[in-house]
Design a protein around this motif. Structure first.
Motif, PDB file in Angstrom:
ATOM      1  N   GLY A 242       0.868  -1.219  -0.167  1.00 40.45           N
ATOM      2  CA  GLY A 242      -0.030   0.080   0.032  1.00 40.45           C
ATOM      3  C   GLY A 242       0.949   1.195   0.008  1.00 40.45           C
ATOM      4  N   PRO A 243       1.584   1.433   0.922  1.00 43.63           N
ATOM      5  CA  PRO A 243       2.568   2.723   0.969  1.00 43.63           C
ATOM      6  C   PRO A 243       3.672   2.601  -0.374  1.00 43.63           C
ATOM      7  CG  PRO A 243       2.563   1.588   3.097  1.00 43.63           C
ATOM      8  CD  PRO A 243       1.873   0.686   2.238  1.00 43.63           C
ATOM      9  N   MET A 244       3.956   1.671  -0.503  1.00 42.32           N
ATOM     10  CA  MET A 244       4.907   1.498  -1.705  1.00 42.32           C
ATOM     11  C   MET A 244       4.124   2.012  -3.148  1.00 42.32           C
ATOM     12  SD  MET A 244       7.770   0.545  -0.947  1.00 42.32           S
ATOM     13  CE  MET A 244       8.705  -0.049  -2.543  1.00 42.32           C
ATOM     14  N   ALA A 245       2.915   1.826  -3.302  1.00 39.23           N
ATOM     15  CA  ALA A 245       2.279   2.487  -4.266  1.00 39.23           C
ATOM     16  C   ALA A 245       2.031   3.892  -4.196  1.00 39.23           C
ATOM     17  CB  ALA A 245       0.669   1.673  -4.423  1.00 39.23           C
ATOM     18  N   TYR A 246       1.634   4.296  -3.047  1.00 36.71           N
ATOM     19  CA  TYR A 246       1.528   5.762  -2.825  1.00 36.71           C
ATOM     20  C   TYR A 246       2.967   6.418  -3.039  1.00 36.71           C
ATOM     21  CZ  TYR A 246      -3.026   5.702  -0.996  1.00 36.71           C
ATOM     22  OH  TYR A 246      -4.481   5.754  -0.788  1.00 36.71           O
ATOM     23  N   TRP A 247       4.088   5.704  -2.860  1.00 35.37           N
ATOM     24  CA  TRP A 247       5.213   6.268  -2.630  1.00 35.37           C
ATOM     25  C   TRP A 247       5.645   6.478  -4.219  1.00 35.37           C
ATOM     26  CZ3 TRP A 247      10.029   3.832  -4.150  1.00 35.37           C
ATOM     27  CH2 TRP A 247      11.394   4.731  -3.867  1.00 35.37           C
ATOM     28  N   GLY A 248       5.412   5.302  -5.026  1.00 32.29           N
ATOM     29  CA  GLY A 248       5.581   5.280  -6.496  1.00 32.29           C
ATOM     30  C   GLY A 248       4.901   6.516  -7.213  1.00 32.29           C
TER      31      GLY A 248
ATOM     32  N   ASP B 173       3.735  15.303  -9.425  1.00 30.62           N
ATOM     33  CA  ASP B 173       4.090  16.546  -8.519  1.00 30.62           C
ATOM     34  C   ASP B 173       3.528  16.616  -6.923  1.00 30.62           C
ATOM     35  OD1 ASP B 173       6.007  18.384  -9.497  1.00 30.62           O
ATOM     36  OD2 ASP B 173       4.706  19.478 -10.449  1.00 30.62           O
ATOM     37  N   ALA B 174       3.081  15.487  -6.584  1.00 29.84           N
ATOM     38  CA  ALA B 174       2.242  15.350  -5.402  1.00 29.84           C
ATOM     39  C   ALA B 174       3.416  15.257  -4.532  1.00 29.84           C
ATOM     40  CB  ALA B 174       1.453  14.147  -5.441  1.00 29.84           C
ATOM     41  N   ALA B 175       2.820  15.415  -3.022  1.00 27.08           N
ATOM     42  CA  ALA B 175       3.614  15.474  -1.861  1.00 27.08           C
ATOM     43  C   ALA B 175       2.940  14.687  -0.639  1.00 27.08           C
ATOM     44  CB  ALA B 175       4.225  16.682  -1.436  1.00 27.08           C
ATOM     45  N   TRP B 176       3.804  14.047   0.083  1.00 25.55           N
ATOM     46  CA  TRP B 176       3.011  13.452   1.221  1.00 25.55           C
ATOM     47  C   TRP B 176       2.339  14.535   2.118  1.00 25.55           C
ATOM     48  CZ3 TRP B 176       2.398   8.382   1.940  1.00 25.55           C
ATOM     49  CH2 TRP B 176       3.377   7.482   1.123  1.00 25.55           C
ATOM     50  N   GLY B 177       2.807  15.596   2.343  1.00 27.90           N
ATOM     51  CA  GLY B 177       2.220  16.589   2.971  1.00 27.90           C
ATOM     52  C   GLY B 177       2.812  16.786   4.543  1.00 27.90           C
ATOM     53  N   MET B 178       3.684  15.769   4.649  1.00 26.98           N
ATOM     54  CA  MET B 178       4.542  15.665   6.056  1.00 26.98           C
ATOM     55  C   MET B 178       5.694  15.035   5.462  1.00 26.98           C
ATOM     56  SD  MET B 178       2.258  12.647   7.311  1.00 26.98           S
ATOM     57  CE  MET B 178       0.934  13.361   6.964  1.00 26.98           C
ATOM     58  N   THR B 179       6.556  14.668   6.390  1.00 24.63           N
ATOM     59  CA  THR B 179       7.903  14.054   5.865  1.00 24.63           C
ATOM     60  C   THR B 179       7.611  12.396   5.594  1.00 24.63           C
ATOM     61  OG1 THR B 179       8.022  12.874   8.164  1.00 24.63           O
ATOM     62  CG2 THR B 179       9.038  15.026   8.029  1.00 24.63           C
TER      63      THR B 179
ATOM     64  N   GLN C 252       6.899   9.801   7.972  1.00 26.80           N
ATOM     65  CA  GLN C 252       5.431   9.811   8.773  1.00 26.80           C
ATOM     66  C   GLN C 252       4.479   9.408   7.715  1.00 26.80           C
ATOM     67  OE1 GLN C 252       5.610  13.871   9.557  1.00 26.80           O
ATOM     68  NE2 GLN C 252       6.173  13.751  11.849  1.00 26.80           N
ATOM     69  N   GLY C 253       4.253  10.013   6.639  1.00 27.15           N
ATOM     70  CA  GLY C 253       3.445   9.453   5.486  1.00 27.15           C
ATOM     71  C   GLY C 253       3.322   7.997   5.250  1.00 27.15           C
ATOM     72  N   PHE C 254       4.765   7.566   5.157  1.00 21.51           N
ATOM     73  CA  PHE C 254       4.852   5.832   4.722  1.00 21.51           C
ATOM     74  C   PHE C 254       4.165   5.233   6.010  1.00 21.51           C
ATOM     75  CE2 PHE C 254       6.855   1.930   3.570  1.00 21.51           C
ATOM     76  CZ  PHE C 254       6.814   2.323   2.188  1.00 21.51           C
ATOM     77  N   LEU C 255       4.574   5.631   7.479  1.00 25.35           N
ATOM     78  CA  LEU C 255       4.037   4.963   8.417  1.00 25.35           C
ATOM     79  C   LEU C 255       2.366   4.870   8.645  1.00 25.35           C
ATOM     80  CD1 LEU C 255       4.627   3.365  11.005  1.00 25.35           C
ATOM     81  CD2 LEU C 255       4.840   5.481  12.213  1.00 25.35           C
TER      82      LEU C 255
END
Length: 92
Positions: free
Chosen positions: A42-48, A54-60, A63-66
């Motif tokens: 799940g997080p790997m898909a978001y990270w990819g 041009d998107a960003a996590w909105g946090m570090t 933190q976003g990955f966790l």
């Protein structure tokens, strides 16, 4: 939009849930594996997606990955439960 494309557009969530049910069927016998898969994939898909756009996590990033790990860790087992058990309660 017309025909099948219009149907798919309007009912995307249902079609997506049914497709996930069939794709994950071999793993449904091991709920712990679903939780691990969700926590990793799940997080790997978001990270990819973030890396490709041009998107960003909105946090570090950690933190976003966790947060995504915690969400997906319970989301896939919940999908399994709804698929196997939840439908029996609502449609029987």
């Amino acid at each position: 939009m017309r025909g099948a494309l219009c149907f798919l557009h309007k009912h995307y969530a249902v079609v997506n849930a049914v497709a996930a049910q069939h794709a994950l069927k071999p793993v449904y016998e091991r709920p712990w594996l679903l939780a691990v898969m969700g926590a990793v994939a799940g997080p790997m898909a978001y990270w990819g997606g973030i890396r490709l756009s041009d998107a960003a996590w909105g946090m570090t990033m950690p933190q976003g990955f966790l947060i995504m790990m915690l969400i997906w860790c319970w989301l896939l087992p919940l999908h399994r439960w709804l698929t196997l058990e939840g439908g029996k309660r609502w449609f029987d």
